[in-house]
Design a protein around this motif. Sequence first.
Motif, mmCIF file in Angstrom:
data_model
loop_
_atom_site.group_PDB
_atom_site.id
_atom_site.type_symbol
_atom_site.label_atom_id
_atom_site.label_comp_id
_atom_site.label_asym_id
_atom_site.label_seq_id
_atom_site.Cartn_x
_atom_site.Cartn_y
_atom_site.Cartn_z
ATOM 1 N N GLU A 136 27.810 -20.200 -8.123
ATOM 2 C CA GLU A 136 28.364 -18.824 -7.814
ATOM 3 C C GLU A 136 29.842 -18.373 -9.171
ATOM 4 O O GLU A 136 29.828 -19.106 -9.660
ATOM 5 C CB GLU A 136 29.731 -19.317 -6.784
ATOM 6 C CG GLU A 136 29.367 -19.755 -5.951
ATOM 7 C CD GLU A 136 30.474 -20.405 -4.330
ATOM 8 O OE1 GLU A 136 31.205 -19.946 -4.684
ATOM 9 O OE2 GLU A 136 29.887 -20.632 -3.438
ATOM 10 N N SER A 173 32.626 -19.701 -11.216
ATOM 11 C CA SER A 173 32.954 -21.259 -10.731
ATOM 12 C C SER A 173 33.114 -20.890 -12.313
ATOM 13 O O SER A 173 32.688 -21.121 -13.218
ATOM 14 C CB SER A 173 31.940 -21.509 -10.444
ATOM 15 O OG SER A 173 30.849 -21.378 -11.271
ATOM 16 N N TRP A 218 30.118 -8.906 -7.047
ATOM 17 C CA TRP A 218 30.759 -9.064 -7.842
ATOM 18 C C TRP A 218 31.047 -7.964 -9.699
ATOM 19 O O TRP A 218 29.839 -7.803 -9.716
ATOM 20 C CB TRP A 218 30.460 -10.408 -8.562
ATOM 21 C CG TRP A 218 30.709 -11.093 -8.393
ATOM 22 C CD1 TRP A 218 30.029 -11.509 -6.785
ATOM 23 C CD2 TRP A 218 31.826 -12.237 -7.307
ATOM 24 N NE1 TRP A 218 30.586 -13.198 -6.205
ATOM 25 C CE2 TRP A 218 31.698 -12.727 -6.724
ATOM 26 C CE3 TRP A 218 32.936 -12.354 -9.460
ATOM 27 C CZ2 TRP A 218 32.383 -14.300 -6.760
ATOM 28 C CZ3 TRP A 218 33.847 -13.219 -8.844
ATOM 29 C CH2 TRP A 218 33.406 -14.460 -7.948
ATOM 30 N N ARG A 240 28.332 -24.394 -5.466
ATOM 31 C CA ARG A 240 29.503 -23.573 -6.572
ATOM 32 C C ARG A 240 29.515 -23.416 -7.637
ATOM 33 O O ARG A 240 29.423 -22.778 -8.447
ATOM 34 C CB ARG A 240 30.510 -24.391 -5.656
ATOM 35 C CG ARG A 240 30.677 -26.573 -6.688
ATOM 36 C CD ARG A 240 31.651 -26.251 -6.246
ATOM 37 N NE ARG A 240 31.621 -27.787 -6.846
ATOM 38 C CZ ARG A 240 32.010 -28.280 -7.950
ATOM 39 N NH1 ARG A 240 33.007 -27.024 -8.683
ATOM 40 N NH2 ARG A 240 32.585 -29.435 -8.390
ATOM 41 N N ASP A 273 21.649 -22.617 -5.940
ATOM 42 C CA ASP A 273 22.586 -22.104 -4.968
ATOM 43 C C ASP A 273 23.079 -23.577 -5.104
ATOM 44 O O ASP A 273 23.842 -24.331 -6.101
ATOM 45 C CB ASP A 273 21.899 -22.753 -3.263
ATOM 46 C CG ASP A 273 20.539 -21.575 -3.036
ATOM 47 O OD1 ASP A 273 21.328 -20.692 -3.680
ATOM 48 O OD2 ASP A 273 20.016 -22.119 -2.689
#
Length: 174
Positions: free
Chosen positions: A83, A86, A18, A80, A78
């Motif tokens: 992430e 998001s 990323w 979504r 952990d």
Amino acid sequence: GAALIVAEPVMGRVSKIWVVAFTRSYRDAQGEFAGVVTAAVTLDHFTRLLSPLSLGKNGVAEIRHRSEALLTRYPPIDGRHGEPGSVGVSPGLQALLDAKVEAGFFRGAGEDGVQRIHAFRTIRDTPFMLTVAMAPVDFLTDWQREVRHTVALLLMFFLATLCAAWMLRRYWGQ
């Protein structure tokens, strides 16, 4: 000079890492367009900026793009909501964003159900937003301990004063 363009976080196609791309046009000595300069900064860099913060056991810090895309969260979670990329923010933060303010405070619970006081600020001259949150249980613990100690000391002082007054009364009352 040309404006700096900062992209939302993206995963590199080849590297699978990323990154946030910083891009600016390049001008030659005559001021003519001569190309584009791009630098990719890994999200680990942004995480390292947050990691030294002392926010208590339940504290959280996030950096988001103005599009609400998550760059990093510390500590990481952990699912979504943790992430990179998001979107979706808490109702308290959404209210501040809708009001178009540069900074503010709100109270709310995170995905973990812990109530926190949140401080929000847009970072000047960047498309980034920083939110730092602490749970009252973390920052009030020391204060509550001091209150208990102070009350205990005042109670002991009061009892010692009563005892001394009683002894003086007995002594002078004879």
